[in-house]
Motif scaffolding. Structure first.
Motif, short mmCIF file in Angstrom:
data_model
loop_
_atom_site.label_atom_id
_atom_site.label_comp_id
_atom_site.label_asym_id
_atom_site.label_seq_id
_atom_site.Cartn_x
_atom_site.Cartn_y
_atom_site.Cartn_z
N UNK A 100 -38.68 8.62 104.44
CA UNK A 100 -37.34 9.11 104.77
C UNK A 100 -36.39 8.96 103.57
N UNK A 135 -37.95 11.17 111.66
CA UNK A 135 -38.00 9.74 111.32
C UNK A 135 -37.72 8.86 112.53
N UNK A 136 -36.79 9.30 113.38
CA UNK A 136 -36.42 8.48 114.51
C UNK A 136 -37.59 8.27 115.46
N UNK A 149 -40.88 -10.39 132.87
CA UNK A 149 -40.24 -9.07 132.77
C UNK A 149 -39.15 -9.09 131.71
N UNK A 150 -38.32 -10.17 131.77
CA UNK A 150 -37.20 -10.28 130.84
C UNK A 150 -37.72 -10.54 129.43
N UNK A 198 -38.50 -7.55 127.45
CA UNK A 198 -37.34 -6.92 126.82
C UNK A 198 -36.98 -7.65 125.53
N UNK A 199 -37.11 -8.98 125.55
CA UNK A 199 -36.81 -9.74 124.33
C UNK A 199 -37.78 -9.37 123.21
N UNK A 228 -39.11 -6.59 122.83
CA UNK A 228 -38.72 -5.29 122.28
C UNK A 228 -37.49 -5.41 121.39
N UNK A 272 -36.36 -1.23 107.57
CA UNK A 272 -35.66 -0.04 107.12
C UNK A 272 -34.63 -0.40 106.04
N UNK A 311 -31.23 -12.21 133.18
CA UNK A 311 -31.58 -10.78 133.16
C UNK A 311 -30.34 -9.94 132.86
N UNK A 334 -29.59 -10.05 129.31
CA UNK A 334 -30.51 -9.21 128.55
C UNK A 334 -30.05 -7.75 128.57
N UNK A 375 -27.30 -7.45 126.23
CA UNK A 375 -27.81 -7.54 124.86
C UNK A 375 -28.17 -6.16 124.31
N UNK A 376 -28.86 -5.33 125.14
CA UNK A 376 -29.29 -4.03 124.64
C UNK A 376 -28.10 -3.07 124.48
N UNK A 386 -26.89 -3.99 121.15
CA UNK A 386 -27.70 -3.31 120.12
C UNK A 386 -27.25 -1.87 119.98
N UNK A 418 -28.74 6.25 107.86
CA UNK A 418 -29.44 6.08 109.14
C UNK A 418 -29.94 7.43 109.62
N UNK A 419 -31.11 7.45 110.28
CA UNK A 419 -31.61 8.74 110.78
C UNK A 419 -30.66 9.30 111.83
N UNK A 469 -29.08 10.69 115.07
CA UNK A 469 -29.43 10.49 116.47
C UNK A 469 -29.73 9.04 116.82
N UNK A 470 -29.61 8.14 115.82
CA UNK A 470 -29.91 6.73 116.08
C UNK A 470 -29.05 6.17 117.21
N UNK A 514 -30.36 7.37 120.56
CA UNK A 514 -31.62 6.72 120.93
C UNK A 514 -31.36 5.29 121.40
N UNK A 557 -32.23 3.74 124.99
CA UNK A 557 -33.05 2.54 125.18
C UNK A 557 -32.30 1.51 126.03
N UNK A 611 -33.70 0.07 129.47
CA UNK A 611 -33.94 -1.36 129.71
C UNK A 611 -33.17 -1.81 130.95
N UNK A 617 -35.14 -0.53 133.82
CA UNK A 617 -36.40 -1.29 133.87
C UNK A 617 -36.20 -2.65 134.53
N UNK A 618 -35.17 -3.38 134.10
CA UNK A 618 -34.92 -4.70 134.67
C UNK A 618 -34.48 -4.60 136.13
#
Lengths: 279, 279, 279, 279
Positions: free
Chosen positions: C29, C174-175, C218-219, C222-223, C225, C236, D91, D94, D97-98, D101, D115-116, D118-119, D122, D126, D130, D133-134
């Motif tokens: 990239x 790239x993403x 489960x949690x 996520x950590x 990830x 990167x 939970x 968590x 947390x995401x 991020x 940065x690519x 669309x980051x 994305x 995510x 998450x 998911x939780x």
């Protein structure tokens, strides 16, 4: 037809089409790569092949419907007679019916008619979806192995329906066409496998609720797919190797043909090019 | 409305729209193909049709809500009175509400407003999704056949929602529009089928837990779809045949119209072209 | 191999590939962004890396198959001996087999052969799908925590299969490649986590039907990830920082190289450019 | 935090972001349509807004984590103490947390870093995934209404994750951005609804296994979405109306600005244009 032949018949159809596709699409791919910039006669030739394929598909679907209806223990066209008559055979007939519709869509698409581009792929995708749909509601109240071995088929069926639907929007994507070929071969060989397991020719019946058998069958399905991928790979290589060997002579023939037409009607060529690009 | 009429009403709406779409989209497809390079008046004409369609959809949704609320055994606008009042009718009203929203989105999209392209399709997709969503949680505690016959409907509903969502991103894809038409016809005829099975007009009630009935109904659903595909195919062919017969005269009229405008305001034409390309 | 090593082995493979990808793709990239308009030698260099990667993948798959077959308690190539022999090991061998096929597809794609673009990604996607498919039918009759901890893996596996399938159609995004890297790292670390939980090195066994344990796991997933995303982000940044520091010198070297080739064979360069655009 | 405040807090966050997005994206859409061909200062202005949004999101996520950890009955950072400590709060931490991020990804994307593209989308996708998911593994062993009201949330969460993922590939699609806005508003109001139902402020507890309640709640969810769509529609209209009223003055200001810059550095403008097209 709950016997070996009833599974061998559709199995043979899928195997035949899968093998044929695994030759046809690499051939088109290689010819198009080689004749880059002058695709005049390739699309016409493949249009004719598509027409023949559509006619054959329609004919096979007709044979399938007739076989399901008029085997000795079939419904002979009777649907209700105090109770529903031989619904299994009727369901199989319905599956064949949608492949017949797909065949007709193939014929219409390859004829010089204003059909929307991708009609043939959409019809095939619908036929595969209907097959999966009917199989899905087909499996209640059966022994575990019977249910499992049929539900594995659904992976190839719905996978094929999804990948063919993608082809509607990404036309002439060789990779998707090879994926479809491999999934058709998988369906074909798996129908035979179902026949061998549920109606063994040597008479040694499998235990239908043995967990080991179910685990083996799951793995066996993957092996079938590995073989299908191998077949597609071999056919691709063969086609590439053969067209390369014949390439010199064929290439010049095409060039001569081009020179001839170039003088006469360059406008009709443009129309053809446009047509092939539209699709 | 848990009776035949309560299923015939939405069935008629879907059937009407499905049939109308199966004429409208082939018409646009054929006209656009014929008037290749000069699309001036086609988009304007279809914008007006879309406006009328949106008004009708909104009106039908209003009729549906009123019918569900003010039938003799309806809730008459009462929601809670010691216990929830006639929640079924309220749920059906909610379904109609979202089709009303879809109708308003159609009107806004066809008006000269800066609405984002594809708003009408997204709103229709949401309406279909909400219908499916409510039906999905609607089916608990019912006899097997009742549950099955309604859940089959979900295939057409969610299939329609997905294909209409695709149309948001692939505008004016005739094939997707025909797919939507066929799924709308399927929904329409299937609502009638549900009415015939659960509230038979001749009074012969179906056994609701007979496995044969369930198997037949599954297959019958596929037959309905085969008929829907046939209707769409016939309408497409008719439209193509009629526009070809009328093509000579119409084509020259359009050309005359073009010649007239060509002199005056070529800039406004460009704007129109741009508009039609943007959408 | 139902022990710690049997989970550490695939875990190490995935971790290794995930880490490698999280360096390789940012590198490509950044180099492509920097050498905008003159991509001549970048694709060639990465083709060679892809070749090495394919060879390593095939070799690792071979190691995996051999390890599963010929560990002391393995099947040693026997499949059926009155009953199915060590089907777990056979299933794991099958998983490795498809990664081997993916490795071969990588080699073919990076060789100067007329393979369809995206073959390597499709083969990887199929390998991931087969892994998920076998795991899915692998989990019956196990204690809740064992089943849960393995089924969480399926999120990374099928997520990876889906995102890699997207890469077939969106090449060099790239993403998506970073997403794949992060999911591979997640799989890698999670295999280790499964090993630590089911076969704890210190011998303190976890309660396999404790709801708290399941909630924590489960949690914890996520950590894992979050850590995988952190690693990809750090790699990167490092790659970006290093290439910027070395950028001045490297850039001029490339320019010199370009000047040299410019004179000789501009036609071969065009071919290369075309090739890199086609893929 | 299993109380009203624990649902009001995330509800307020989602509502705030949903409302803000339903103003921001129509604003960008209208400004871009109006300033067709001269997009110079619009992207820069929105880059700054994105930066502020990212900082706020990160801050809110930090507040959420702290609130979950250090409320009186929270875990105060202890995870294991003979048994798992307050896993619910962990939970929720968590989940926050995401979103943190995602906030950092927003900041990085709006900064002048390689940065690519669309980051940010994305990372948001995510974070939503998450969260879903939780929540999905969160709902075991709860009374029917509690389970149902939370699982309805998943439709907005996974729907948002899917539509945001689409945005990665279809950048600046106003319709998808409005869809995301409406789903965020839906999540926000639904968190409040969950709070009102499970922890009623007036103390009248709902019957948690009444089928009528479940049916009402399902329908109520659709009403929330209808209101969310209405809010987005009103905000869009307001933005359009306000920018049109202010359009004359603003338009001329921009033109003056353009004239000034036109003379000086047309090259830097091109760079900006290129940048805005790339993203």
């Amino acid at each position: 037809m709950a016997n070996f032949k009833g599974h061998a018949l559709p199995g043979s159809f899928f195997l035949l089409f899968g093998l044929w596709w695994s030759v046809k699409y690499p051939l088109r791919h290689t010819l198009q790569k080689r004749q880059n910039g002058r695709k005049q006669n390739v699309p016409l030739f493949f249009k004719k092949l598509d027409l023949i394929e559509g006619v054959l598909k329609t004919f096979f679907a007709f044979v399938g419907i007739m076989a399901e209806q008029f085997v000795p223990d079939g419904p002979h066209g009777h649907l209700y007679d105090e109770d529903w008559v031989k619904l299994m055979n009727w369901q199989h007939s319905t599956m064949y019916l949608f492949y017949g519709i797909s065949g007709i869509a193939d014929i219409l698409s390859s004829a010089p008619l204003p059909t929307p581009a991708g009609l043939d792929r959409l019809a095939l995708s619908i036929a595969l979806f209907v097959e999966g749909f009917l199989f899905y509601f087909h499996l209640h109240n059966r022994p575990p192995l019977d249910q499992h071995i049929h539900s594995l088929l659904l992976v190839a069926v719905f996978g094929g329906a999804a990948s063919t639907l993608l082809e509607v929007f990404m036309k002439n994507n060789t990779l998707l066409e090879l994926l479809r070929s491999s999934l058709a071969i998988l369906q074909g060989t798996w129908f035979y496998q179902i026949g061998f397991v549920l109606y063994p020719l040597n008479g040694n019946l499998w235990e239908l609720d043995n967990h080991g058998n179910i685990m083996f069958i799951t793995m066996c399905y993957c092996w079938h797919y590995a073989v299908a991928l191998l077949i597609v790979g071999i056919n691709f290589s063969l086609v590439w190797w053969v067209t390369r060997r014949c390439g010199g002579r064929q290439g010049s023939e095409i060039e001569i043909g081009l020179r001839k037409t170039n003088h006469h009607d360059s406008s009709s060529q443009k129309a053809l090019l446009q047509e092939s690009e539209e699709e």
